[in-house]
Write a protein that holds these residues in place. Sequence first.
Motif, short mmCIF file in Angstrom:
data_model
loop_
_atom_site.label_atom_id
_atom_site.label_comp_id
_atom_site.label_asym_id
_atom_site.label_seq_id
_atom_site.Cartn_x
_atom_site.Cartn_y
_atom_site.Cartn_z
N GLY A 77 -17.43 -4.98 14.54
CA GLY A 77 -16.40 -6.01 14.63
C GLY A 77 -15.65 -6.27 13.34
N TYR A 78 -15.91 -5.48 12.31
CA TYR A 78 -15.25 -5.70 11.02
C TYR A 78 -14.63 -4.41 10.51
N TYR A 79 -13.58 -4.59 9.71
CA TYR A 79 -12.96 -3.47 9.00
C TYR A 79 -12.91 -3.81 7.52
N GLU A 80 -12.94 -2.76 6.70
CA GLU A 80 -12.83 -2.97 5.26
C GLU A 80 -11.86 -1.98 4.66
N LYS A 81 -11.32 -2.41 3.52
CA LYS A 81 -10.38 -1.55 2.79
C LYS A 81 -10.70 -1.65 1.31
N ASP A 82 -10.84 -0.50 0.68
CA ASP A 82 -10.99 -0.42 -0.78
C ASP A 82 -9.64 0.01 -1.33
N PHE A 83 -9.18 -0.66 -2.37
CA PHE A 83 -7.90 -0.31 -2.95
C PHE A 83 -7.88 -0.70 -4.42
N THR A 84 -6.90 -0.16 -5.13
CA THR A 84 -6.67 -0.51 -6.53
C THR A 84 -5.47 -1.44 -6.56
N TYR A 85 -5.60 -2.54 -7.31
CA TYR A 85 -4.55 -3.56 -7.36
C TYR A 85 -3.43 -3.12 -8.29
N TYR A 86 -2.28 -2.84 -7.70
CA TYR A 86 -1.05 -2.55 -8.42
C TYR A 86 -0.10 -3.70 -8.12
N PRO A 87 0.04 -4.66 -9.02
CA PRO A 87 0.82 -5.85 -8.72
C PRO A 87 2.30 -5.60 -8.53
N GLY A 89 3.82 -2.84 -7.15
CA GLY A 89 4.15 -1.76 -6.23
C GLY A 89 3.88 -0.37 -6.77
N GLY A 90 3.08 -0.23 -7.76
CA GLY A 90 2.79 1.08 -8.33
C GLY A 90 2.82 1.00 -9.83
N GLY A 91 2.74 2.12 -10.45
CA GLY A 91 2.73 2.13 -11.90
C GLY A 91 1.38 1.74 -12.45
N LEU A 92 1.32 0.65 -13.17
CA LEU A 92 0.08 0.25 -13.83
C LEU A 92 -0.75 -0.68 -12.95
#
Length: 128
Positions: A77-87, A89-92
């Motif tokens: 019943g759950y989903y997860e997402k791992d991501f890198t925070y790019y405030p 829209g990209g770049g650093l």
Amino acid sequence: MTTNCVHLPTAMREVPRLSEKALTDIYNIHYADVPAGIEPAQDKSAFYAGTTPSRLQKILLKALEGDSAEWQPASSGYYEKDFTYYPNGGGLSEYVGVKSANNGGVDTADVTVVADAHTGQVVTMYPK
């Protein structure tokens, strides 16, 4: 060209969102309110002290916008997402917190979000 689209698995019925309960749980479990230089928790990664609810919302919005990683089924019943925070829209990327001591205790821009597939409620969100 479409930007800022939310890409969700068809099994997710609602767009993930932060509720008051989710914010409370994040602050109780994954929040570092300690002076700089103090050892990170052994088992739990934590957002930096001073991370506001609006900043947590911005981090979640970037998870929803980003399509570099897909939402994956987690426990039933759950989903997860791992991501890198790019405030921007990209770049650093931008550090959001500290990994647990068991995972090196270093600053990290990586985040995990877990949401209920039926209600969209974020169950937890933490630096990874």
